[in-house]
Write an enzyme that holds these catalytic residues in place. Structure first.
Site, short mmCIF file in Angstrom:
data_model
loop_
_atom_site.label_atom_id
_atom_site.label_comp_id
_atom_site.label_asym_id
_atom_site.label_seq_id
_atom_site.Cartn_x
_atom_site.Cartn_y
_atom_site.Cartn_z
N LYS A 235 63.07 -6.61 44.62
CA LYS A 235 63.56 -7.42 45.74
C LYS A 235 63.51 -8.87 45.31
CE LYS A 235 63.24 -8.33 50.63
NZ LYS A 235 63.62 -9.74 50.45
N ASP A 237 64.10 -13.02 45.67
CA ASP A 237 63.83 -14.04 46.68
C ASP A 237 64.86 -15.15 46.55
OD1 ASP A 237 62.65 -15.49 48.65
OD2 ASP A 237 60.85 -16.03 47.53
N ASP A 657 52.92 -2.39 88.92
CA ASP A 657 53.36 -2.98 87.66
C ASP A 657 52.77 -4.38 87.54
OD1 ASP A 657 54.66 -3.99 85.47
OD2 ASP A 657 56.67 -3.92 86.35
N LYS A 695 55.62 -6.54 78.20
CA LYS A 695 54.45 -7.40 78.27
C LYS A 695 53.38 -6.87 79.22
CE LYS A 695 56.95 -10.87 79.52
NZ LYS A 695 57.35 -12.22 79.98
N ARG A 764 62.23 1.16 74.77
CA ARG A 764 62.66 -0.02 75.49
C ARG A 764 63.75 -0.73 74.70
NH1 ARG A 764 59.34 -1.51 79.64
NH2 ARG A 764 61.34 -2.28 80.41
N ARG A 766 64.32 -3.44 73.39
CA ARG A 766 63.69 -4.67 72.93
C ARG A 766 63.55 -4.63 71.41
NH1 ARG A 766 60.39 -7.15 77.17
NH2 ARG A 766 60.71 -6.02 79.14
#
Length: 825
Positions: A235, A237, A657, A695, A764, A766
């Protein structure tokens, strides 16, 4: 496929003139319209759609060519496909001249209308208008046709499809009938001889310069994959580069298509001298730092001073005008090595090791390098992020957007730290500050850039007040490369070091990249290969829904298959609402609660009365097939009712909740959950805990089905308002955002008829593909975040003890005595 719903397809058709054929399955055929300018996501655009003859269903899967002398002769691309749901009876709509429907495609989604125009005198054709309705899937900027110029089925361009070996052969000149057939290859004059191999173009011949193509990207993982099917490369850089060569010239493009030939003249000159023409090479441009290792900071310095640069080349997309992207990687690399040889600076062939990726990774890290990229040796080249390429780092790196800076009290230092964030949709989410890695030149250069970008307001959606005080803000268009040790529990960069600016990447493209733990054996490491689950066949099973992790539609279906034994008893036969993201998490998503005729049969529908007396159709899943059918439609979240369909008016769960203000830490939320647990226990209700994948925390009390919705709703309201009044510095019971500052919103609104809460084990929508996870109270004490669990962790946990197992034996309900007690309080 059976149970997949009514099909729709859009075929890009280059016949006598270029147009898009829009087709809807109905009554055993494809009802068809020729849309001259193609569909638009802008509701203000009304696109002419000329009604054409019905086509057979089999034609909906066709991509290839139609002979020029036949009806519709030309090239046909599968531009989009999926299912559609009519809002009203389609037969009546076709007769009356108005069809309103919802599309669930890979490129088109949301509500649309087809409206027939009044026929003018002497006009033989039937003209309609195709219009996008104004909803969450509408888009007023950009052109969806330009954005998606390749086949949704094969990833090919129209030019590539034109050379396809598949034709649609009409019957009696009727393009609506006919059949799909392979082309007959031309033979040489000598009977029986195979066609001659294509002649390679001579170097120096006039060939078009290959155009830039979106590069293939690797998915970040925690561990190297096992097996001989993988090869490992270093890999590097540096800056990703695509190098196009034609006619003794070369161009160097960045990963997002910028022409940076003038910034890398030595690389371009070396490529122009290759004995090839019409060739496109993939690689990484680097500079070497201390110890002979590639180093991004050294690259930044070399670009400023004109220092030496090297391009490690590792893939060959086109050679001498031949498209190689469908060839296996080992073949492409073999041809690249034959072209380059071992190479010498500035062009060097990137060698690889076949098999043993874990051992390669260990040695690379021991030598102080950045990591490896493991690639499927037999895989084709596919633009975009995929799990055929996996990057395994030795240290953590993340690209982040600079949104501001903190002043320094040290004389001569332009600033003390930079404020950094990453995008979640349209929100720039704060991810911490970094104050190291800057030398004097870097400080001054950045300070100059900050002055020209100064703004008064914060670009961050959620900057803590303590950080905002005294901060200076800038237009968020600079991207920084940051090396760090880890993310904290609340998602902040820890021990970050500035490595340089990335000018090859747009700020809006920067999202948080977190490794998915690779512990579900090789299936998880390679990506799910199946396309059928619980009897449901997925279209485009390798479509990536979570780009940062490379999680595909098939991976998501496999997740629900793995957790079904735990999840289904908690969600089966409950009405469900869906968060659907047909284009993946980073694109447009919408919330859907109602079911329609075009939905897959495995996802059941139930008609119930609304509060106003009207009846509407709702969705529910009675088995795993229902969940997979929803995944097929791009569902990333499942939200469930608090009651089941056999006794809809009597809830069997009470949910609070805990939704924290941005300034509240997870430690505070966790303490609040234990507080609620104790208070509800004092009333006679035992509870379980769910970390939501966001959260917050859900405190859930399973109930016997005695009380009805009004009683449960009133109890939840009285409990929440009483607690908020008693401890007003900690809790707030009103939903208004302005009231929540510095406190936790005690959301009791999940406890009324028609309200929903995230389903246990649901993903979710997210970053990181987090999973809403049931946990024990003992385990909750040890957690540092609500988004701790991903797909791999969920797979592990279903093989362990069920943290909610004891709740099955509880016999409790919201009694009149409880209601009276909280009402008095």
């Amino acid at each position: 496929a059976a149970g997949a719903g009514l099909a729709f397809v859009v075929q890009k058709h280059d016949a006598s003139r270029l147009h898009y054929d829009f087709r809807l399955e109905w009554d055993g055929v494809l009802k068809s319209w020729a849309v001259t300018r193609g569909p638009s996501l802008d509701p203000s655009e009304k696109r002419l759609a000329v009604r054409t003859e019905d086509h057979p269903l089999a034609y909906g899967g066709f991509e290839g060519t139609i002979p020029q002398k036949e009806y519709g002769g030309g090239t046909v691309m599968l531009w989009d496909r999926g299912t559609w749901e009519p809002e009203t009876d389609p037969q009546e709509g076709l007769a009356e001249g108005k069809l309103t429907f919802t599309l669930h495609g890979e490129r088109l989604s949301g509500k649309w209308s087809l409206v027939r125009m009044r026929r003018r005198k002497g006009e033989s054709r039937e003209n309609w208008l195709l219009v996008k309705n104004d909803d969450g899937a509408a888009l007023r900027r950009g052109d969806v046709l330009n954005k998606h110029a390749k086949s949704v089925a094969s990833g090919r361009t129209m030019r590539q499809i034109a050379t396809s070996d598949v034709q649609w052969s009409g019957a009696a000149g009727d393009g609506a009938a006919g059949r799909q057939t392979p082309k007959t290859p031309k033979t040489s004059k000598a009977a029986g001889k195979a066609p001659a191999a294509p002649r390679r173009r001579r170097p120096g011949a006039k060939t078009a310069m290959p155009r830039w193509r979106e590069p293939q990207l690797a998915t970040l993982v925690d561990a190297a994959p096992e097996g001989e099917a993988w090869l490992s490369e270093m890999k590097y850089d540096g800056y990703r580069a695509l190098i196009a060569v034609a006619g003794g010239r070369a161009r160097v493009y960045t990963r997002n298509g910028k022409d940076w030939t003038d910034r890398f003249p030595a690389v371009a000159e070396a490529a122009a001298g290759l004995a090839t023409d019409g060739t496109l090479i993939d690689g990484e441009i680097v500079a070497f730092g201390a110890g002979g290792r590639t180093d991004f900071s050294a690259l930044q310095q070399a670009l400023k001073t004109g220092g030496a640069l090297t391009c490690f080349v590792f893939d060959l997309l086109e050679e001498d005008g031949e498209d190689l992207r469908d060839r296996p990687l080992v073949e492409r690399k073999g041809r690249l090595e034959a072209l380059i040889g071992e190479g010498s600076a500035p062009l060097v062939y990137s060698a690889h090791v076949l098999g043993g990726a874990a051992a390669v990774h260990e040695k690379v890290c021991a030598a102080g390098h950045e990591g490896i990229v493991a690639k499927r040796a037999d895989a084709p080249y596919r633009s975009g992020r995929s799990r055929a390429w996996l990057k395994v780092k030795c240290s953590k790196r993340q690209e982040l957007v600079i949104g501001g800076w903190s002043p320094s009290d040290k004389k001569g230092r332009a600033f003390s730290s930079i404020l950094l964030g990453a995008y979640e949709g349209d929100r720039l989410v704060y991810r911490g500050r970094v104050g190291s890695g800057f030398d004097g030149d870097a400080l001054d250069a950045l300070a100059d850039r900050f002055r020209s970008r100064a703004r008064k307001t914060s670009p961050f959606a959620d900057l803590p007040r303590a950080i905002a005080r005294g901060a200076r803000f800038v237009t968020p268009d600079l991207v920084a490369e940051i090396e760090f040790t880890e993310f904290t529990a609340d998602g902040m960069v820890r021990h970050g070091v500035f490595k340089g600016l990335r000018e090859d990447k747009a700020a809006r493209a920067v999202t948080l990249e977190r490794a998915e733990e690779e512990t579900v054996a090789e299936t998880q490491a390679q990506g799910e290969a199946r396309d059928s689950f619980a009897g449901i066949r997925l279209s485009s099973p390798d479509k990536v829904l979570f780009a940062g992790q490379g999680v595909t539609k098939a991976d998501l279906a496999a997740h629900y298959e793995r957790v079904a034994e735990r999840m289904m008893p908690l969600v089966e036969n409950r009405l469900v609402s869906l968060v659907r993201c047909p284009q993946g998490r980073s694109k447009s998503c919408f919330f859907q609660r109602h079911g329609h005729k075009g939905f897959p049969e495995a996802l059941k529908r139930m008609e119930i009365a609304e509060a106003d007396g009207k009846r509407d159709s709702y969705l529910f899943a009675e088995d795993l097939a229902g969940l997979v059918a929803a995944v097929q439609m791009g569902t990333l979240e499942f939200h469930i009712w608090g009651s089941r369909i056999d006794r809809l008016e009597r809830p069997d769960r009470l949910v609070f909740d805990l939704d924290p203000d941005e300034s509240i830490t997870f430690k505070d939320v966790r303490a609040a959950a234990f507080d609620l647990r104790a208070r509800l226990a004092a009333l006679g209700l035992e509870t379980v805990a769910l970390v939501t994948g966001g959260k917050g925390i859900h405190v859930v009390a399973p109930l016997e089905r005695r009380a009805e919705w009004p009683q449960v709703k009133q109890f939840a309201r009285d409990f929440a308002y009483g607690l908020a009044e008693e401890d007003s510095g900690r809790y707030v019971a009103k939903a208004a955002k302005a009231k929540r500052s510095g406190r936790i919103f005690l959301d009791r609104l999940r406890n009324e008829r028609g309200a929903t809460a995230i389903a246990p084990y649901s993903t979710r929508a997210r970053p990181g593909a987090p999973v809403a996870m049931p946990v024990s109270w003992d385990e909750l004490e040890t957690l540092e975040a609500a988004n701790t669990f991903g797909l791999a962790e969920a797979a592990r946990r279903v093989g362990e003890a069920d943290p909610w197992a004891e709740a099955a034996a509880w016999r409790q309900s919201v009694t009149k005595a409880m209601r009276d007690k909280v009402a008095r309080a």
